[in-house]
Design a protein around this motif. Sequence first.
Motif, PDB file in Angstrom:
ATOM      1  N   UNK A 103       0.791  -1.223   0.000  1.00 53.97           N
ATOM      2  CA  UNK A 103       0.000   0.000   0.000  1.00 53.97           C
ATOM      3  C   UNK A 103       0.827   1.277   0.000  1.00 53.97           C
ATOM      4  N   UNK A 104       1.895   1.303   0.792  1.00 45.26           N
ATOM      5  CA  UNK A 104       2.702   2.512   0.888  1.00 45.26           C
ATOM      6  C   UNK A 104       3.697   2.607  -0.268  1.00 45.26           C
ATOM      7  N   UNK A 105       4.232   3.807  -0.454  1.00 41.27           N
ATOM      8  CA  UNK A 105       5.220   4.078  -1.493  1.00 41.27           C
ATOM      9  C   UNK A 105       6.617   4.122  -0.884  1.00 41.27           C
ATOM     10  N   UNK A 106       7.578   3.546  -1.571  1.00 36.82           N
ATOM     11  CA  UNK A 106       8.973   3.642  -1.154  1.00 36.82           C
ATOM     12  C   UNK A 106       9.567   4.945  -1.673  1.00 36.82           C
ATOM     13  N   UNK A 107      10.493   5.521  -0.903  1.00 36.43           N
ATOM     14  CA  UNK A 107      11.096   6.800  -1.277  1.00 36.43           C
ATOM     15  C   UNK A 107      12.624   6.674  -1.280  1.00 36.43           C
ATOM     16  N   UNK A 108      13.240   7.172  -2.351  1.00 28.78           N
ATOM     17  CA  UNK A 108      14.694   7.217  -2.457  1.00 28.78           C
ATOM     18  C   UNK A 108      15.079   8.628  -2.879  1.00 28.78           C
ATOM     19  N   UNK A 109      15.954   9.266  -2.093  1.00 35.83           N
ATOM     20  CA  UNK A 109      16.370  10.639  -2.375  1.00 35.83           C
ATOM     21  C   UNK A 109      17.890  10.697  -2.474  1.00 35.83           C
ATOM     22  N   UNK A 110      18.380  11.486  -3.417  1.00 32.86           N
ATOM     23  CA  UNK A 110      19.812  11.748  -3.532  1.00 32.86           C
ATOM     24  C   UNK A 110      20.010  13.251  -3.647  1.00 32.86           C
ATOM     25  N   UNK A 111      20.912  13.795  -2.839  1.00 33.30           N
ATOM     26  CA  UNK A 111      21.176  15.230  -2.805  1.00 33.30           C
ATOM     27  C   UNK A 111      22.692  15.424  -2.846  1.00 33.30           C
ATOM     28  N   UNK A 112      23.189  16.055  -3.941  1.00 32.69           N
ATOM     29  CA  UNK A 112      24.627  16.098  -4.177  1.00 32.69           C
ATOM     30  C   UNK A 112      25.064  17.519  -4.513  1.00 32.69           C
ATOM     31  N   UNK A 113      26.192  17.941  -3.925  1.00 32.08           N
ATOM     32  CA  UNK A 113      26.802  19.230  -4.211  1.00 32.08           C
ATOM     33  C   UNK A 113      28.147  19.007  -4.893  1.00 32.08           C
ATOM     34  N   UNK A 114      28.356  19.681  -6.029  1.00 32.38           N
ATOM     35  CA  UNK A 114      29.584  19.516  -6.812  1.00 32.38           C
ATOM     36  C   UNK A 114      30.314  20.852  -6.837  1.00 32.38           C
ATOM     37  N   UNK A 115      31.525  20.884  -6.276  1.00 30.04           N
ATOM     38  CA  UNK A 115      32.285  22.119  -6.153  1.00 30.04           C
ATOM     39  C   UNK A 115      32.771  22.662  -7.486  1.00 30.04           C
ATOM     40  N   UNK A 116      33.343  23.843  -7.454  1.00 30.60           N
ATOM     41  CA  UNK A 116      33.811  24.520  -8.663  1.00 30.60           C
ATOM     42  C   UNK A 116      34.838  23.659  -9.399  1.00 30.60           C
ATOM     43  N   UNK A 117      34.649  23.537 -10.720  1.00 32.98           N
ATOM     44  CA  UNK A 117      35.562  22.804 -11.610  1.00 32.98           C
ATOM     45  C   UNK A 117      35.687  21.323 -11.241  1.00 32.98           C
TER      46      UNK A 117
END
Length: 284
Positions: A103-117
């Motif tokens: 019944x419920x939904x599975x959740x997958x999250x990805x949050x990424x920071x990429x520095x200069x160059x």
Amino acid sequence: MNFATRPNFEAISSAPVMQRARGTARIGTKQRDGKTCIDTLFQEGCGKIRLPRTHSSALEAVFINTAGGITGGDHLRWGADIAPEGRLVITTQACERSYRSTGDTAHVEADINVGADAHLDWLPQETILFEASKLDRRLTIRLDEGATLTAIEAVLLGRDAMGEEARDAQFSDTWRIFRGDRLIHAEATRLTGDGSERDGLSLLRGCRAFASILHVAPSADRAEQLLDRVRALHPAAGLIAASANGERLVIRAMARTGLALRKLLVPTLIELTGAGSLPRLWHL
């Protein structure tokens, strides 16, 4: 007058309490002697990260869900912070499996920071959707000035060897890519279990495997150059196409089977990765 009431223990015990997986993992990098090295690492629950040895100046991180798959109500969070001028390759140990939901939904999250160059290769292996699965997936990447990206997400509708089609699987996939504070790429994929999505000529055309690749180049000129090289790799009869818009190069592909899809994708990914090769876990 007071009346004492007796709890209905039979009703309470008949309501099943499902165990759900929770996992969080995040990695941070730093530069040392021209190589990208680990700086910070956080792991919690079923989310794990392993760092295999490579002969590249890039750091390779393998994201692992030790729960062995995801099902309704599970929640995974992945993250990375790449230092300026860093090179990080992120992949997964195996194909992620989205199992039947009650019944419920599975959740997958990805949050990424990429520095200069810096450069990120986001290369998870395919996600396999099983019958009656429900999955909501979200990818957010923030690129600093001069940072570049190669990202793929591929989906298989059922297992080839088992003859599965997962026609009632429900799936949503949302991408948000930023350059600084400016949104430069947004897309959303949704499967509701409607047969027209699977069989429509303008949609999946009966295919059971599909993928999107996004490459963010340092300039629009570079994206145009890569577009010509990528198109030259595509077989004339393959259901794969590429387009460039500004600094973005976008490739869409479909195939009847997961193996056929990989054969379409691998040459393109090798051309676009910062490391110049795919992680060892990608090799069949």
